[in-house]
Design a protein around this motif. Structure first.
Motif, mmCIF file in Angstrom:
data_model
loop_
_atom_site.group_PDB
_atom_site.id
_atom_site.type_symbol
_atom_site.label_atom_id
_atom_site.label_comp_id
_atom_site.label_asym_id
_atom_site.label_seq_id
_atom_site.Cartn_x
_atom_site.Cartn_y
_atom_site.Cartn_z
ATOM 1 N N PHE A 55 120.673 10.040 -50.445
ATOM 2 C CA PHE A 55 120.106 11.121 -50.977
ATOM 3 C C PHE A 55 120.501 12.286 -50.011
ATOM 4 O O PHE A 55 120.485 13.372 -50.684
ATOM 5 C CB PHE A 55 118.718 11.026 -51.380
ATOM 6 C CG PHE A 55 118.321 10.271 -52.643
ATOM 7 C CD1 PHE A 55 118.550 10.928 -53.791
ATOM 8 C CD2 PHE A 55 117.966 8.821 -52.671
ATOM 9 C CE1 PHE A 55 118.347 10.151 -55.063
ATOM 10 C CE2 PHE A 55 117.585 8.285 -53.460
ATOM 11 C CZ PHE A 55 117.863 8.957 -54.769
ATOM 12 N N VAL A 56 120.651 12.360 -48.848
ATOM 13 C CA VAL A 56 121.080 13.382 -47.988
ATOM 14 C C VAL A 56 122.497 13.874 -48.411
ATOM 15 O O VAL A 56 122.867 14.760 -48.390
ATOM 16 C CB VAL A 56 120.941 12.948 -46.524
ATOM 17 C CG1 VAL A 56 121.669 14.121 -45.679
ATOM 18 C CG2 VAL A 56 119.582 12.961 -46.188
ATOM 19 N N GLY A 57 123.245 12.671 -48.727
ATOM 20 C CA GLY A 57 124.624 12.902 -49.087
ATOM 21 C C GLY A 57 124.883 13.527 -50.517
ATOM 22 O O GLY A 57 125.727 14.501 -50.746
ATOM 23 N N ARG A 58 124.025 13.292 -51.312
ATOM 24 C CA ARG A 58 123.751 13.970 -52.648
ATOM 25 C C ARG A 58 123.257 15.251 -52.550
ATOM 26 O O ARG A 58 123.367 16.017 -53.370
ATOM 27 C CB ARG A 58 123.126 13.043 -53.701
ATOM 28 C CG ARG A 58 123.755 11.845 -54.116
ATOM 29 C CD ARG A 58 125.159 12.124 -55.088
ATOM 30 N NE ARG A 58 124.515 12.670 -56.155
ATOM 31 C CZ ARG A 58 125.262 13.612 -57.030
ATOM 32 N NH1 ARG A 58 126.443 13.640 -56.636
ATOM 33 N NH2 ARG A 58 124.635 13.908 -58.176
ATOM 34 N N ASN A 59 122.744 15.639 -51.663
ATOM 35 C CA ASN A 59 121.823 16.939 -51.405
ATOM 36 C C ASN A 59 121.909 17.621 -49.987
ATOM 37 O O ASN A 59 120.875 17.483 -49.218
ATOM 38 C CB ASN A 59 120.276 16.622 -51.689
ATOM 39 C CG ASN A 59 120.016 16.224 -52.995
ATOM 40 O OD1 ASN A 59 119.893 16.589 -54.219
ATOM 41 N ND2 ASN A 59 119.891 14.796 -53.297
ATOM 42 N N ARG A 100 112.479 28.381 -39.401
ATOM 43 C CA ARG A 100 112.877 27.631 -38.495
ATOM 44 C C ARG A 100 112.204 26.263 -38.195
ATOM 45 O O ARG A 100 112.747 25.376 -37.603
ATOM 46 C CB ARG A 100 112.967 28.217 -37.100
ATOM 47 C CG ARG A 100 113.688 29.614 -36.868
ATOM 48 C CD ARG A 100 115.156 29.831 -37.352
ATOM 49 N NE ARG A 100 115.732 29.523 -36.199
ATOM 50 C CZ ARG A 100 116.923 28.965 -36.079
ATOM 51 N NH1 ARG A 100 117.734 28.860 -37.214
ATOM 52 N NH2 ARG A 100 117.585 28.560 -34.904
ATOM 53 N N ARG A 101 111.062 26.006 -38.939
ATOM 54 C CA ARG A 101 110.292 24.766 -38.596
ATOM 55 C C ARG A 101 110.852 23.789 -39.638
ATOM 56 O O ARG A 101 110.873 22.615 -39.408
ATOM 57 C CB ARG A 101 108.697 25.121 -38.996
ATOM 58 C CG ARG A 101 108.080 25.967 -38.095
ATOM 59 C CD ARG A 101 106.640 26.196 -38.682
ATOM 60 N NE ARG A 101 106.884 27.150 -39.884
ATOM 61 C CZ ARG A 101 105.822 27.582 -40.559
ATOM 62 N NH1 ARG A 101 104.710 27.192 -40.162
ATOM 63 N NH2 ARG A 101 106.086 27.943 -41.878
ATOM 64 N N GLN A 102 111.442 24.181 -40.724
ATOM 65 C CA GLN A 102 112.173 23.256 -41.508
ATOM 66 C C GLN A 102 113.231 22.556 -40.796
ATOM 67 O O GLN A 102 113.864 23.134 -40.031
ATOM 68 C CB GLN A 102 112.654 23.956 -42.704
ATOM 69 C CG GLN A 102 111.614 24.207 -43.899
ATOM 70 C CD GLN A 102 112.525 24.583 -45.143
ATOM 71 O OE1 GLN A 102 113.564 25.571 -44.980
ATOM 72 N NE2 GLN A 102 111.764 24.500 -46.306
ATOM 73 N N ARG A 103 113.399 21.131 -41.132
ATOM 74 C CA ARG A 103 114.715 20.455 -40.951
ATOM 75 C C ARG A 103 115.689 20.185 -42.021
ATOM 76 O O ARG A 103 115.013 19.454 -42.910
ATOM 77 C CB ARG A 103 114.067 19.105 -39.937
ATOM 78 C CG ARG A 103 113.551 19.477 -38.827
ATOM 79 C CD ARG A 103 113.276 18.214 -37.995
ATOM 80 N NE ARG A 103 112.059 17.526 -38.824
ATOM 81 C CZ ARG A 103 112.036 16.375 -38.853
ATOM 82 N NH1 ARG A 103 112.658 15.491 -37.955
ATOM 83 N NH2 ARG A 103 111.045 15.544 -39.398
ATOM 84 N N LEU A 104 116.653 20.714 -42.156
ATOM 85 C CA LEU A 104 117.788 20.468 -42.948
ATOM 86 C C LEU A 104 118.597 19.404 -42.625
ATOM 87 O O LEU A 104 119.185 19.267 -41.513
ATOM 88 C CB LEU A 104 118.611 21.924 -43.206
ATOM 89 C CG LEU A 104 117.793 23.086 -43.438
ATOM 90 C CD1 LEU A 104 118.756 24.111 -43.673
ATOM 91 C CD2 LEU A 104 116.704 22.825 -44.617
ATOM 92 N N LEU A 105 118.742 18.361 -43.553
ATOM 93 C CA LEU A 105 119.532 17.294 -43.186
ATOM 94 C C LEU A 105 121.042 17.117 -43.822
ATOM 95 O O LEU A 105 120.892 17.584 -45.105
ATOM 96 C CB LEU A 105 118.654 15.846 -43.586
ATOM 97 C CG LEU A 105 117.304 15.871 -43.321
ATOM 98 C CD1 LEU A 105 116.480 14.767 -44.087
ATOM 99 C CD2 LEU A 105 117.012 15.670 -41.624
ATOM 100 N N THR A 106 121.902 16.834 -43.126
ATOM 101 C CA THR A 106 123.260 16.892 -43.620
ATOM 102 C C THR A 106 123.924 15.585 -42.981
ATOM 103 O O THR A 106 123.666 15.268 -41.862
ATOM 104 C CB THR A 106 123.988 18.065 -43.369
ATOM 105 O OG1 THR A 106 123.348 19.269 -43.625
ATOM 106 C CG2 THR A 106 125.247 18.172 -43.868
#
Length: 190
Positions: A55-59, A100-106
């Motif tokens: 799901f990180v790969g798709r999004n 900045r509190r959000q963590r974005l995943l890639t």
């Protein structure tokens, strides 16, 4: 190609037909996940890791909060899996631009490569089944799956039958081409 209309039993809501469908879903899921499970076990990962990587790969750039909604697992469970994937350099976390509190995943390049290997067998299984069943059966299958999915998540999917376009995969902050799927993946709204 199977002519679904001539094969389908008009009494498809009978107990035995429903039980057979449930059983077929169990067997299909077992076989669908078997190959990836073996690959993951070889590198000390499990099915929970696979779902996160997929799901990180798709999004790309998905927030932890959005991922929790998709997976429906506890923060503690996700934290354990995510920490391991970050530590092993399959995923990177970056702070959100606005919050900045959000963590974005890639996915990292290593993560993209693992996701492709894990998905290759699954993609081929589905492609083979789709080819054998034909377009009408595939559309019917999508409608059945759509009906099984809980209502709030149904809006994620376009089951109208038209092609949809997948987003470009991201590796860190760079866009990576997906040589295996191209740009069209039917059935997923973006």
């Amino acid at each position: 190609m199977v002519d679904v209309k001539s094969v389908a039993n008009p009494l498809f809501l009978r107990e035995e037909e429903l039980r057979q469908a449930i059983e077929m879903l169990f067997f299909a899921y077992r076989d669908f996940t078997g190959g990836p499970d073996e690959m993951l076990a070889e590198i000390g990962l499990g099915r929970a890791h696979h779902r996160v990587i997929y799901f990180v790969g798709r999004n790309p750039g998905i927030t932890v909060s959005e991922l929790l909604k998709i997976l429906r697992i506890t923060k503690q469970s996700l934290s354990r899996v995510l920490s391991h994937l970050v530590e092993e350099e399959f995923i990177i976390q970056t702070p959100g631009e606005r919050d900045r509190r959000q963590r974005l995943l890639t996915l990292t390049q290593k993560g993209v490569e693992l996701e492709r290997r894990l998905t290759a067998d699954q993609r081929e299984r589905i492609a083979d089944a789709f080819r054998k069943a034909g377009a009408d059966a595939v559309q019917g299958f999508k409608l059945v799956l759509h009906g099984i999915i809980d209502a709030p998540d149904r809006e994620r999917f376009d089951v109208s039958g038209g092609p949809t376009h997948a987003p470009a995969a991201r590796v860190g902050n760079k866009i990576a081409g997906d040589k295996m799927t191209g740009t069209k993946i039917a059935g997923i709204k973006r």
